[in-house]
Design an enzyme around this catalytic site. Sequence first.
Site, PDB file in Angstrom:
ATOM      1  N   HIS A 363      44.426  39.256  28.291  1.00 14.37           N
ATOM      2  CA  HIS A 363      42.990  39.157  28.557  1.00 14.37           C
ATOM      3  C   HIS A 363      42.432  37.835  28.072  1.00 14.37           C
ATOM      4  CE1 HIS A 363      43.417  43.716  27.894  1.00 14.37           C
ATOM      5  NE2 HIS A 363      44.029  43.301  28.979  1.00 14.37           N
ATOM      6  N   ARG A 470      36.912  39.480  40.331  1.00  8.62           N
ATOM      7  CA  ARG A 470      37.745  40.480  39.643  1.00  8.62           C
ATOM      8  C   ARG A 470      36.844  41.306  38.719  1.00  8.62           C
ATOM      9  NH1 ARG A 470      41.789  35.865  39.308  1.00  8.62           N
ATOM     10  NH2 ARG A 470      43.772  36.683  40.097  1.00  8.62           N
ATOM     11  N   ARG A 506      35.996  42.889  44.175  1.00  7.81           N
ATOM     12  CA  ARG A 506      37.169  43.749  44.203  1.00  7.81           C
ATOM     13  C   ARG A 506      36.938  44.882  43.209  1.00  7.81           C
ATOM     14  NH1 ARG A 506      42.928  41.437  42.427  1.00  7.81           N
ATOM     15  NH2 ARG A 506      42.048  41.612  40.338  1.00  7.81           N
ATOM     16  N   GLU A 605      48.881  43.265  48.674  1.00  2.00           N
ATOM     17  CA  GLU A 605      49.697  42.921  47.506  1.00  2.00           C
ATOM     18  C   GLU A 605      51.050  43.612  47.509  1.00  2.00           C
ATOM     19  OE1 GLU A 605      46.748  42.503  43.824  1.00  2.00           O
ATOM     20  OE2 GLU A 605      46.233  44.192  45.104  1.00  2.00           O
ATOM     21  N   ASN A 628      50.016  36.749  43.860  1.00  2.00           N
ATOM     22  CA  ASN A 628      50.649  36.946  42.548  1.00  2.00           C
ATOM     23  C   ASN A 628      51.468  38.224  42.565  1.00  2.00           C
ATOM     24  OD1 ASN A 628      48.963  34.819  41.973  1.00  2.00           O
ATOM     25  ND2 ASN A 628      47.450  36.077  40.910  1.00  2.00           N
ATOM     26  N   ASP A 629      50.838  39.298  43.029  1.00  2.00           N
ATOM     27  CA  ASP A 629      51.558  40.563  43.088  1.00  2.00           C
ATOM     28  C   ASP A 629      52.538  40.588  44.254  1.00  2.00           C
ATOM     29  OD1 ASP A 629      50.952  42.342  40.949  1.00  2.00           O
ATOM     30  OD2 ASP A 629      48.879  42.340  41.634  1.00  2.00           O
ATOM     31  N   ARG A 639      56.017  39.116  37.349  1.00  2.00           N
ATOM     32  CA  ARG A 639      55.163  37.932  37.166  1.00  2.00           C
ATOM     33  C   ARG A 639      54.836  37.678  35.700  1.00  2.00           C
ATOM     34  NH1 ARG A 639      49.320  40.099  39.585  1.00  2.00           N
ATOM     35  NH2 ARG A 639      48.345  38.555  38.275  1.00  2.00           N
ATOM     36  N   CYS A 676      44.285  34.836  48.032  1.00  2.00           N
ATOM     37  CA  CYS A 676      43.550  34.623  46.776  1.00  2.00           C
ATOM     38  C   CYS A 676      44.439  34.613  45.539  1.00  2.00           C
ATOM     39  CB  CYS A 676      42.434  35.650  46.622  1.00  2.00           C
ATOM     40  SG  CYS A 676      43.031  37.333  46.452  1.00  2.00           S
TER      41      CYS A 676
HETATM   42  C1  PEP Z   1      47.092  38.776  43.074  1.00  2.00           C
HETATM   43  O1  PEP Z   1      47.828  39.735  42.811  1.00  2.00           O
HETATM   44  O2  PEP Z   1      47.478  37.759  43.666  1.00  2.00           O
HETATM   45  C2  PEP Z   1      45.672  38.796  42.693  1.00  2.00           C
HETATM   46  C3  PEP Z   1      44.851  37.876  43.095  1.00  2.00           C
HETATM   47  O3  PEP Z   1      45.290  39.785  41.853  1.00  2.00           O
HETATM   48  P1  PEP Z   1      45.533  39.758  40.279  1.00  2.00           P
HETATM   49  O4  PEP Z   1      46.090  38.420  39.918  1.00  2.00           O
HETATM   50  O5  PEP Z   1      44.208  40.016  39.664  1.00  2.00           O
HETATM   51  O6  PEP Z   1      46.510  40.872  40.110  1.00  2.00           O
HETATM   52 MG    MG Z   2      47.039  41.582  42.064  1.00  2.00          MG
END
Ligand code: PEP
Ligand code: MG
Length: 746
Positions: A363, A470, A506, A605, A628-629, A639, A676
Amino acid sequence: MVERTESESRKLLGRLRDAMAQEGAGQARLDKITNLIADSMGTEVCSIYLFRDENTLELCATEGLKPEAVHETRLKLGEGLVGRVARTGKIVNAADAPSAPGFRFMPETGEEIYSSFLGVPIQRLGEKLGVLVVQSKTAREFSSDEVYALEVVAMVLAEMTELGVFVGEGAALSARHQQPVMLRGTTGQEGTAVGHVWLHEPRVVVTNPIAEDPHRESVRLTEAVDQLRGSVDEMLTNVGGDKDQLDVLEAYRMFANSKGWMRRMEEDIARGLSAEAAVEKEQSTARARLSQVNDSYLRERLHDLDDLSNRLLRILTGQGNHTGAEMPADPVLIARNIGPAELLDYGRSLRGIVLEEGSVGSHAAIVARALAIPLVIHAGRITNEALNGDHIMVDGDQGIVHLRPDDTVVAAFRDKIAMQAEAQERYASIRDLPATTLCGKTIDLHMNAGLMADLPSLESSGAEGVGLFRTELQFLVRNQMPKRSELSALYTRVLDAARGKRVVFRTLDIGSDKVLPYMKPNDEPNPALGWRAIRVGLDKPGVLRMQLQALIRAANGRPLAIMFPFIAQYEEYAAAKAELDKALTREKKLGHPIPEKVEVGTMLETPSLAFATRSFYDEVEFLSIGGNDLKQFFFAADRENERVRRRYDTLNVSFLSFLERIVERCETSNTALSFCGEDAGRPIEALCLTAIGLRSLSMRPASIGPVKSLLRRTDLDALRKVIADARHRGMQSVREPVMEFLRSQG
Ligand code: PEP
Ligand code: MG
C-alpha cells in the site's frame, strides 16, 4: 558461583569503561580492550575482528596473536571460524578449534598453538559489526557463564563502535556514518530525488552502555517497563473493536509481561550493562532471529517485540519519537516499512522514499506512486546506515540509493536530473497538443488515479480523463470501512475536480496483494488466484451496493462510467451489472437524480475474457486491459515475485499476438477498448500497443509526457511492419528490432 561471575563481569565492564574514559586514539583503545578482556577471562588470546566492507573482516586488535598480523589478516564472510560467526551471527565454542568444521589456518597470526576457541558476534540491532574472539592453549569448552560474559562485552563493544569510540588517529576503523554508501534496492516508483535524510523512526542513541550500580539500573528498568505496560493497557482500552489492532496490542501486552524477557534483561544488568543496553541486547538478539525466521506469524511477533523494545528505549533515554530535530526542507524519508496512512500524512512534502522492506504492490508503494514520489524498496541496511540530515540521492529508475555521495556521484546525478528537467520542459510544451502520430492516428491518453492527491495531475499532465480510478485506495488508507456518505462526498470531489472530463471508476478491487487493514485476511494458498475483486463483491454484495449508491449520488445527474474488476466470465459481468441496475432503480425511487448516461465496462485481466462469447463483447460497453494481471496469468508469473516478475517481456510475440486478438474482437463488435496496466506508461511498450491497434491508453500521470512525445514522432504503420517482420523471423520478443527502428529514426 553465579554471583561471583556476575561481579567479575561487572568488574570487567567497569575496567572497560575506565579505559574508554581515558584519552587515546582508536587503535590504542582497541589494544587496551583486548588486553583487559584476555586478562579478565583468563585466556591467552583476545582478538577483535571488524568488518572492513560488507564481505571482509579484518583483525583490528589482538592480545596474544602476533602483533604484525593486525590489519594484515583478513577473512571473507563465512571463511574460517571467525567468518562463520560473522555470517551466521551465532557463537562458536570449540575445545579443539583446529578440528572444528570450517577452521582455517592463518600462519601469520601464530594461532596454531591455541586449542580452544570462543567467538561471539559483535552486532547492534541486527547489524553485523564484527567478531570478538578469545582463545587459549588448554583444550576446553567455555562455560555458558563465560559465553554470556563475552556476549555482554561484545554488546558494549558494538555500542562503542556505534558511538565512534574507536575512530581517531591511526584509527582501526573509519568513522561510521561518514563514508559514502551505495545501496541497491528495487524500483518502487520511478524518478530521481536529491535531498536530506529524514528518519521515520530516529535511532535511539545509547551513550551509557555500562553502569556502575546494578540496583539503580534494575529500578530504572522496572519503572520503565511499568510505564510501558500502562501505555499498552491504555492503547488497548482506546482501540475499540478493531480486531487486528487488538491482536497486535495483545501481543505487546504478552511481551511486556513476559517473565523471560524481564529475566534476561535483569541478568544483563547484573553483569554490568545499563538498563538501555540490556534492552538493546535483547532487541539485537530478536533482530538476529528475525533474519532467520521464515514463518510469517513468528516474524510478525518478532516485529512486535522490536517495536516494544523501541518504545522502552525511548522511555529510558527520554528520546521521543522525534528527537527535536527539524525536518529538512528537502526530506527523503527513510523507514524500515511504513503504512499508507502514515505516508499520506507526510504527503507531497517528501522528495523521495527509501524503505528497507516493502513490496512493489504494498500500500505504501501504491501511495508513493499516486503521489509521484520516487521510491526505492528493499534498500538493504539503510535504516542502520542513514542519519538524520545526511545528504542522499535516490535513483528510483534504477532502484539505487547514494547515501553521503562523493563529488563524482553528485556530478553524474546532477547531469541526469538536468536532462530530465529538459525533457520535462519538452513535455510541458506539448501538453495541450494531441498524441497524433506521424501517420496521422490520434491516441487518447488518460491517467490512472486513486487518491485526491492525484487529481491536480489531471490538469498538469494534459490527460484527457481518468481511465482508471482505483477506488480501493481510499479503502486501503483507512483504519475502518468508509461510510457511504464519506464515499459519496469523495467521489463528488473527484467528479468536481475532473470538470466534465471522463472518470472511469473501478469498483473495489481487493484481495490478492490488496488486503484491507480492517478485514480478516483470508489464508489462501494462492491469493492472486483467490477470492478477490468482483468475486468478493458478488459474494458479499453489501460493500459493492454501498459503493454503487455512493457513485450514483456523487454523479448527481452527471454522466458516470463504472468498471468492474477481474471479470472472468460473462455471468459475473451480468450479475455485477444487475447490481448496478438495482441500485439505479432504488436511487431513483428514493428521489435521487440518476446520471444522464451510465457507461458500464469491465477490466480484461484474465485470459478467459479474451475468449468470451460474442454476446459478451456485444453487450459490454467498454473493456480495459489490466495488463499487470493479464500478463501474470498469461505467463503464469506472479507480478509480486521479484524472482519471476521481469522474466517475460511484455513485447513477447505471443503476448502481443494475444493482445492483438483482443483488439480485433473489439473492432468486430465495436466495443471500446483501452489498456490501463503499467505497461501503458512505458514509452516503448506504449508504442507497440498502439502499433497493434490500441487507441486508448491509461497510465501514471508522469508518463503521459514521455509517451505522447514519442508517439508524436513515430510512424505506427512503419512500426507495425517492424513487428510483423520480427514475428515472421520467429523472434521471441520484438523489443530489439523496435529499439533498432527507433534508433534509426533518431
Ligand atoms: C492491472 O491489473 O493491470 C490493473 C490495472 O489493475 P491493478 O494493477 O490495480 O491490479
Ligand atoms: Mg488488476
